[in-house]
Every structure is written in C-alpha cells, then in structure tokens.
Scaffold this motif. Structure first.
Motif, mmCIF file in Angstrom:
data_model
loop_
_atom_site.group_PDB
_atom_site.id
_atom_site.type_symbol
_atom_site.label_atom_id
_atom_site.label_comp_id
_atom_site.label_asym_id
_atom_site.label_seq_id
_atom_site.Cartn_x
_atom_site.Cartn_y
_atom_site.Cartn_z
ATOM 1 N N GLU A 81 0.664 -1.262 -0.238
ATOM 2 C CA GLU A 81 -0.261 -0.294 0.062
ATOM 3 C C GLU A 81 1.254 1.567 -0.315
ATOM 4 O O GLU A 81 0.806 2.212 -0.812
ATOM 5 C CB GLU A 81 -0.296 0.263 1.166
ATOM 6 C CG GLU A 81 -2.184 -0.791 0.989
ATOM 7 C CD GLU A 81 -2.954 -0.714 -0.056
ATOM 8 O OE1 GLU A 81 -3.220 -0.036 -0.466
ATOM 9 O OE2 GLU A 81 -3.782 -1.701 -0.118
ATOM 10 N N GLY A 124 -0.895 -12.558 -5.215
ATOM 11 C CA GLY A 124 -2.898 -11.902 -5.061
ATOM 12 C C GLY A 124 -2.862 -10.726 -4.534
ATOM 13 O O GLY A 124 -3.785 -10.180 -5.271
ATOM 14 N N PHE A 125 -2.198 -9.846 -4.116
ATOM 15 C CA PHE A 125 -2.060 -8.299 -4.041
ATOM 16 C C PHE A 125 -2.248 -7.634 -5.028
ATOM 17 O O PHE A 125 -3.477 -7.114 -5.275
ATOM 18 C CB PHE A 125 -1.079 -7.566 -2.707
ATOM 19 C CG PHE A 125 -1.079 -6.640 -2.871
ATOM 20 C CD1 PHE A 125 -1.632 -6.557 -1.254
ATOM 21 C CD2 PHE A 125 -0.939 -5.170 -3.553
ATOM 22 C CE1 PHE A 125 -1.730 -5.164 -0.484
ATOM 23 C CE2 PHE A 125 -1.182 -3.916 -3.343
ATOM 24 C CZ PHE A 125 -1.379 -3.447 -1.763
ATOM 25 N N ALA A 127 -2.766 -8.649 -8.356
ATOM 26 C CA ALA A 127 -4.196 -9.512 -8.913
ATOM 27 C C ALA A 127 -5.002 -8.146 -8.557
ATOM 28 O O ALA A 127 -6.449 -8.354 -9.525
ATOM 29 C CB ALA A 127 -4.023 -10.964 -8.937
ATOM 30 N N ARG A 128 -5.628 -8.797 -6.913
ATOM 31 C CA ARG A 128 -6.324 -8.299 -6.264
ATOM 32 C C ARG A 128 -6.751 -6.695 -7.081
ATOM 33 O O ARG A 128 -7.469 -6.026 -6.882
ATOM 34 C CB ARG A 128 -6.705 -8.237 -5.096
ATOM 35 C CG ARG A 128 -7.160 -9.099 -4.282
ATOM 36 C CD ARG A 128 -7.257 -9.535 -3.104
ATOM 37 N NE ARG A 128 -6.483 -9.602 -2.434
ATOM 38 C CZ ARG A 128 -5.534 -9.777 -2.018
ATOM 39 N NH1 ARG A 128 -5.333 -11.239 -2.544
ATOM 40 N NH2 ARG A 128 -3.923 -9.786 -1.009
ATOM 41 N N GLU A 129 -5.674 -6.018 -6.793
ATOM 42 C CA GLU A 129 -5.648 -4.958 -7.013
ATOM 43 C C GLU A 129 -5.302 -4.069 -9.033
ATOM 44 O O GLU A 129 -5.435 -2.592 -9.198
ATOM 45 C CB GLU A 129 -3.865 -3.819 -6.712
ATOM 46 C CG GLU A 129 -4.061 -3.842 -4.907
ATOM 47 C CD GLU A 129 -5.315 -3.006 -4.664
ATOM 48 O OE1 GLU A 129 -5.351 -1.462 -4.813
ATOM 49 O OE2 GLU A 129 -6.008 -3.264 -2.787
ATOM 50 N N ARG A 130 -5.191 -5.227 -9.374
ATOM 51 C CA ARG A 130 -5.287 -5.135 -10.692
ATOM 52 C C ARG A 130 -4.203 -4.110 -11.282
ATOM 53 O O ARG A 130 -4.147 -3.737 -12.287
ATOM 54 C CB ARG A 130 -6.860 -4.594 -11.152
ATOM 55 C CG ARG A 130 -7.468 -5.084 -11.216
ATOM 56 C CD ARG A 130 -8.833 -4.806 -11.895
ATOM 57 N NE ARG A 130 -10.306 -5.718 -11.540
ATOM 58 C CZ ARG A 130 -10.948 -5.266 -10.887
ATOM 59 N NH1 ARG A 130 -10.884 -4.380 -9.711
ATOM 60 N NH2 ARG A 130 -12.187 -6.069 -10.629
#
Length: 184
Positions: A81, A124-125, A127-130
């Motif tokens: 982040e 995964g992070f 991918a989730r944040e595109r």
C-alpha cells in the motif's frame, strides 16, 4: 586534429532498499538495490510518468488472531500500500503501473516456507489491485540481488551467495513505553 569528447556522465546514485522500506524516484541517475532471501521486493513502474519504486518486505501479513498493533513496516500488506500510494502521490496512474516481483526463496530446508507464502501474497495482492505483473523471479532456495533504475523501469536480478541475504527477522524495536499516565 581536435577531438570532441562528451562531458563525463554524472555518477549513479545508488539507494539500498532495506527490509521494511519502500522508495520511489523519477531520477534518471538513480538506482535502487536490495538483496533478498525469503523476503520479496516489488518493483513498480509507470512508463508514461517515467517513475518507479521498490519495496522490500519480510512477511506477507500478520497471522490470524495476532494482536492489532497498528501498522508494521515488515509486512507486505503495509509496504505494498505504501509503495502504490507513494507512486500515485508522485504522478503515477494506477492503470499504467507495471510490476516485477523478486525473492521469496525458501532458504532453509525443513523450516517454514516463508518465501513461498511471501510470493503467493505478492502475486495475489497485485491481482486484487489489477496491477499487471510483467516479470517475476520467485522461489527456489537462492538469494538474489535486485537492481532497478526507476525512471526507465529497467530491472536486473541475479542470484548471489545465500550469506549475502539479510537475516529473516525484523530489526529490533524500541520497547513500548509503560507506566502510569496521569491526565490533567
């Protein structure tokens, strides 16, 4: 005959990214560098803004049931982040971000597979944040040295002796203040 020579190039400013850090720059003569064992480094780049950044995290996220103590700069959940927000604050656009992931080695046989957990978290992070993952060099059992030129997005990763990787433990923290508090 008089030969014209180019002026000497300005030296490169090398910045070491340590465990628990995230750095961002658009400087054309800046290079980020880190050495990883089970830790993971994320290199982000916005080609239009010519801006890049790198983080270096030790663990993916706190274990379920762990006491909430605010943020911890050793966790990927915080450093991912932080890196994205620093990139955006300096002119990057999230849809243009491109990512590289490095590290995540399982350095010691028979021990917890921290490197694999870190790599899985980072993928995964993103991918989730595109955020597009364009390159990765994760896993195995060898340490890596990663060097990034943030303004161009160029990254070089090479294996190094495992003894060069930092210890997989957070830096010691100052003890929390304790004692009585009197309010006025």
């Amino acid at each position: 005959m008089n030969l014209m020579q180019d002026p000497p190039a300005k030296p490169l400013t090398r910045i070491t990214v340590m465990q628990g850090q995230a750095r961002v720059s658009a400087g054309p003569r800046v290079e980020f560098s880190t050495v990883l064992g089970s830790c993971v480094a994320t290199c982000l780049y916005d080609p239009e803004a010519e801006l890049g950044g790198m983080n270096h995290f030790l663990l993916a996220e706190p274990q379920p049931g762990a006491p909430a103590t605010g943020f911890d700069e050793h966790y990927g959940v915080y450093l991912m982040e932080l890196l994205i927000n620093e990139m955006l604050a300096n002119g990057a656009s999230k849809p243009r971000l491109r990512a590289h992931l490095y590290g995540g080695a399982n350095m010691h046989a028979g021990m917890a597979r921290i490197g694999s957990m870190n790599a899985e978290f980072a993928r995964g992070f993103l991918a989730r944040e595109r955020i597009a993952l364009v390159r990765e060099d994760l896993g195995g059992n060898s340490a890596r040295r990663v060097e990034m030129r943030p303004a161009s997005g160029q990254v070089r990763c090479r294996t190094v002796a495992n003894s060069m990787a930092p210890a997989a433990s957070p830096a010691p923290r100052a003890p929390a203040a304790s004692g009585d508090v009197e309010l006025f």
